[in-house]
Design an enzyme around this catalytic site. Structure first.
Site, PDB file in Angstrom:
ATOM      1  N   ASP A  19      54.217 -44.107  -6.784  1.00  0.00           N
ATOM      2  CA  ASP A  19      54.683 -43.918  -5.409  1.00  0.00           C
ATOM      3  C   ASP A  19      54.300 -45.162  -4.613  1.00  0.00           C
ATOM      4  OD1 ASP A  19      55.861 -42.876  -3.236  1.00  0.00           O
ATOM      5  OD2 ASP A  19      54.634 -41.083  -3.118  1.00  0.00           O
TER       6      ASP A  19
ATOM      7  N   HIS B 230      52.309 -34.672  -0.249  1.00  0.00           N
ATOM      8  CA  HIS B 230      52.949 -35.245   0.942  1.00  0.00           C
ATOM      9  C   HIS B 230      53.106 -34.165   2.021  1.00  0.00           C
ATOM     10  CE1 HIS B 230      54.757 -38.510  -1.853  1.00  0.00           C
ATOM     11  NE2 HIS B 230      53.534 -38.809  -1.458  1.00  0.00           N
TER      12      HIS B 230
ATOM     13  N   LEU C 290      53.687 -33.343   6.607  1.00  0.00           N
ATOM     14  CA  LEU C 290      53.733 -33.695   8.031  1.00  0.00           C
ATOM     15  C   LEU C 290      52.811 -32.710   8.736  1.00  0.00           C
ATOM     16  CD1 LEU C 290      56.735 -34.483  10.312  1.00  0.00           C
ATOM     17  CD2 LEU C 290      55.099 -32.745  10.996  1.00  0.00           C
TER      18      LEU C 290
ATOM     19  N   HIS D 190      52.650 -38.149   5.912  1.00  0.00           N
ATOM     20  CA  HIS D 190      52.193 -38.746   4.647  1.00  0.00           C
ATOM     21  C   HIS D 190      53.327 -38.689   3.628  1.00  0.00           C
ATOM     22  CE1 HIS D 190      49.687 -38.265   0.717  1.00  0.00           C
ATOM     23  NE2 HIS D 190      49.945 -39.535   0.937  1.00  0.00           N
TER      24      HIS D 190
ATOM     25  N   HIS E 182      49.151 -47.053   1.070  1.00  0.00           N
ATOM     26  CA  HIS E 182      48.038 -46.842   0.149  1.00  0.00           C
ATOM     27  C   HIS E 182      48.228 -47.512  -1.206  1.00  0.00           C
ATOM     28  CE1 HIS E 182      47.248 -42.851   2.441  1.00  0.00           C
ATOM     29  NE2 HIS E 182      46.627 -43.854   2.993  1.00  0.00           N
TER      30      HIS E 182
ATOM     31  N   GLY F 195      44.002 -35.519   5.204  1.00  0.00           N
ATOM     32  CA  GLY F 195      43.239 -34.316   4.867  1.00  0.00           C
ATOM     33  C   GLY F 195      44.007 -33.462   3.887  1.00  0.00           C
ATOM     34  N   SER F 196      43.776 -32.190   3.931  1.00  0.00           N
ATOM     35  CA  SER F 196      44.398 -31.288   2.958  1.00  0.00           C
ATOM     36  C   SER F 196      44.629 -29.935   3.615  1.00  0.00           C
ATOM     37  CB  SER F 196      43.511 -31.145   1.734  1.00  0.00           C
ATOM     38  OG  SER F 196      42.186 -30.876   2.132  1.00  0.00           O
TER      39      SER F 196
ATOM     40  N   HIS G 288      41.316 -43.592   1.152  1.00  0.00           N
ATOM     41  CA  HIS G 288      42.620 -43.179   1.707  1.00  0.00           C
ATOM     42  C   HIS G 288      42.732 -41.677   1.949  1.00  0.00           C
ATOM     43  CE1 HIS G 288      43.641 -41.464  -2.124  1.00  0.00           C
ATOM     44  NE2 HIS G 288      44.930 -41.422  -1.900  1.00  0.00           N
TER      45      HIS G 288
ATOM     46  N   LYS H 140      54.615 -28.828   4.315  1.00  0.00           N
ATOM     47  CA  LYS H 140      54.175 -29.305   3.001  1.00  0.00           C
ATOM     48  C   LYS H 140      55.381 -29.354   2.080  1.00  0.00           C
ATOM     49  CE  LYS H 140      50.276 -30.086   0.726  1.00  0.00           C
ATOM     50  NZ  LYS H 140      49.392 -31.167   1.135  1.00  0.00           N
TER      51      LYS H 140
END
Lengths: 151, 476
Positions: free
Chosen positions: B95, B203, B205, B234, B324, B374-375, B399, B475
């Site tokens: 990516d 990935h 938003l 992301h 990244h 984050g997650s 990152h 997501k």
């Protein structure tokens, strides 16, 4: 630094593929009596990373041909061909017919258009990698094809 | 990881001396607990990176490092073309230029709360997410070439963004020396319908609230205010970057013997910078960087369209956009002089310190924003580049949180619906086409992002500026 990976035992005959763990991505592994069967099961493991292969209808067929100087590169190319076709055609595959001979793979992949509602795809494979890439006959008539897929 | 093999340089830095063919040391920046939790493969991989020709100074692993292919994710290494240095497709990843951008909104959490469900639904419907999703743009070959050459500037010129955004994107929104002619027909086909799509996996938003400020001066310089909301996106170069990675990884691995490269590991596929293959990869890889920059710019534009439906002030100025997974030519201090190096950052962020002339003027006094993803549930950080990062790791920082658990293990621990419900109870709305995907990305599957950024700060890689708490997460 780390021990060589142990050769895994094949799963029960009803399920001839499996996933193996990787920190960020996903290991896929197929077993079979021939390289072609192991490639087919490896492809199912790839699809299973996205959705349940049993949910996929074989409405369309895509033909794939690849040549490579070794079986492991051929497996890599086979998976990357599937990833490309699924991405480009917005499809997902559920069954495969594969022939392998003299470094050449000819295959038919059967599938349908991706449905967000019915397939609820979990991840989108980016590419098959050299990590843990192996195609081996662990014992007579017991083939294994595997690698880590970047998802 | 067996920490006994490492020399302790400080509470947050560890060194593996050159051995077994290593041309330079390997250095890991992380607190002892994080290093202990890292897979042995991280050490094996970063040591292998240090074996590659032309490696400068040392190979580095960031505090969020985990097992990748070839390079660890969270790996940084620089190579000198004049010393036979290499460029590695494995060192950039599939990516290409996957990264993060953060938009300021000027909106309060109360304003978001008032429309939270409807805003989440609108973002989910307007921004294509997940496998099979298509953008509305269709690029013919000529426009594809223009995009691959122009990056975010191309997007702005086509009306998908604002001129002022470009000043807040690395390299002003465009990687120079991209060579679209080196992007294959397969890669172009894979991207035809993917501009402005978010992708899947990790990935996302997110609409986030700024809940903590650690450095008020830098935060003000960045436009971050406690109690205001931002939008963080992301994603990366989508199918085009994936295909370029696929093609060049294979070609580099197969060509290595003929190019005189003894690969310590086949997955460390690389080619001399001064070779036809190296030059072709750099041209294609930079085109993929432009694809990622254009893609994030378009998603930023789509986000603005959604916010404009809900709020009078939907401008959403861009705070910053960082990548990244890149290889960039940068001048760095090495052995008492300065050299132009090909700096690979795989799952790592560039982190120029204050005063660096490569930063846009409006940010130069504060250091480069470093956006730590984050997650879903655990929050994100904004850091700032510091001057010590140059000496520590060629001006690089971590990152994200970094995974601590495989996807398989995560799905055994959590169910997607349970994760969504738990997060809703915490005031976080998650929208995703796949509950299994949500389970695989459960917050608990990631390392403690706070511990990771504390290590980055203690290591002199970057300093904490702000903490962001998610309110909405789309997501893929």
């Amino acid at each position: 630094m780390s021990d060589p990976p142990a050769i895994p035992s094949p799963p029960a005959p009803s399920k001839r593929w499996e996933h193996f763990p990787h920190d960020a991505d996903l290991g896929i592994r197929g077993f079979g009596a021939t390289p072609a069967q192991a490639f087919e099961q490896g492809a199912l493991a790839l699809v299973a990373a996205i959705t349940d292969p049993a949910l996929v209808r074989g409405a369309e067929t895509v033909e794939i041909e690849r040549e490579a100087p070794s079986l492991d590169l051929l497996f890599l190319d086979w998976l990357n061909a599937l990833i490309f076709e699924m991405a480009e055609r917005r499809m997902i595959f559920g069954t495969f017919d594969i022939k392998i001979g003299k470094g050449r793979l000819t295959a038919r992949a059967h599938g349908e258009a991706v449905s967000r509602d019915r397939h609820a795809p979990a991840v989108e494979p980016k590419g098959a990698t050299f990590t843990e890439l192996a195609v081996a006959e662990d014992s007579p008539g017991q083939w294994r094809a595997q690698c880590v897929v970047d998802v | 990881m067996d920490i006994s093999r490492l020399e302790k340089l400080s509470e947050s830095a560890w060194r593996l001396s050159p051995r077994d063919g290593m041309r330079a040391p390997a250095i890991i920046y992380a607190a002892e607990t994080l290093v202990s939790e890292m897979d042995d493969k991280v050490l094996e991989q970063i040591a292998n990176v240090a074996k590659l020709p032309g490696v400068a100074r040392a190979a580095y692993a960031m505090p969020d490092a985990h097992w990748g292919y070839g390079f660890p994710i969270g790996g940084v290494a620089a190579f000198d073309a004049d010393e036979g240095g290499v460029v590695s497709a494995g060192g950039v990843g599939f990516d290409v230029s996957c990264g993060v951008r953060t938009h300021l909104t000027g909106l309060t959490p109360d304003q978001i709360h008032a429309v939270q469900d409807d805003l989440a639904a609108a973002l989910y419907e307007h921004i294509p997410v997940g496998l099979g999703a298509e953008g509305e743009l269709r690029l013919d070959d000529q426009e594809m070439t223009a995009m691959l050459s122009g990056g975010a500037r191309w997007a702005v010129e086509r009306g998908f963004g604002r001129e002022e955004d470009l000043l807040r994107i690395e390299e002003r929104g465009r990687a120079v020396d991209a060579d679209p002619a080196e992007v294959s027909e397969f890669a172009r086909k894979r991207q035809r319908r993917e501009m402005g799509t978010l992708g899947s996996g990790n990935h996302y938003l997110e609409v986030q609230e700024v809940v903590d400020i650690f450095d008020p001066v830098v935060a003000e310089g960045y436009g971050l205010k406690r109690g205001e909301c931002v939008v963080t996106i992301h994603c990366g170069s989508r199918g085009l970057g994936h295909q370029i990675g696929t093609e060049f990884l294979r070609e580099m691995a197969v060509s290595a013997p003929a190019l005189g490269i003894a690969l310590p590991d086949r997955e460390l596929a690389c080619a001399p910078i001064k070779s036809d293959l190296g030059r072709r990869y750099l041209g294609a890889m930079r085109s993929a960087i432009n694809c990622a920059l254009a893609n994030r710019e378009i998603i930023g534009h789509l986000t603005r369209q959604v916010f404009a439906r809900f709020f009078q002030h939907g401008e959403l100025p861009l705070m910053f956009d960082v990548s990244h997974n890149t290889c960039k030519v940068e001048r760095h201090a090495v052995d008492g002089g300065t050299r132009d190096l090909y700096v690979h950052r795989k799952g790592a962020t560039r982190a120029f310190g204050p005063g660096d002339e490569r930063l846009p003027e409006s940010l130069r006094a504060f250091g480069q924003p470093v956006l730590i993803g984050g997650s879903m549930g655990t929050g994100s950080f904004v850091l700032a580049g510091v001057t010590t990062s140059e000496e520590r790791a060629f001006s690089s920082a971590c990152h994200g949180a970094g995974r601590r658990m495989s996807r398989h293990a995560a799905t055994r621990m959590w169910g997607g619906r349970q994760v969504v419900d738990d997060l809703r109870a915490q005031g976080i709305i998650v929208k995703s086409p796949s509950m299994r995907g949500v389970a695989e990305e459960a917050p608990g599957a990631y390392k403690d992002v706070g511990a990771v950024v504390d290590s980055a700060e203690a290591s002199g890689l970057a300093k904490k500026v702000a903490f962001l708490r998610p309110m909405i997460c789309v997501k893929g």
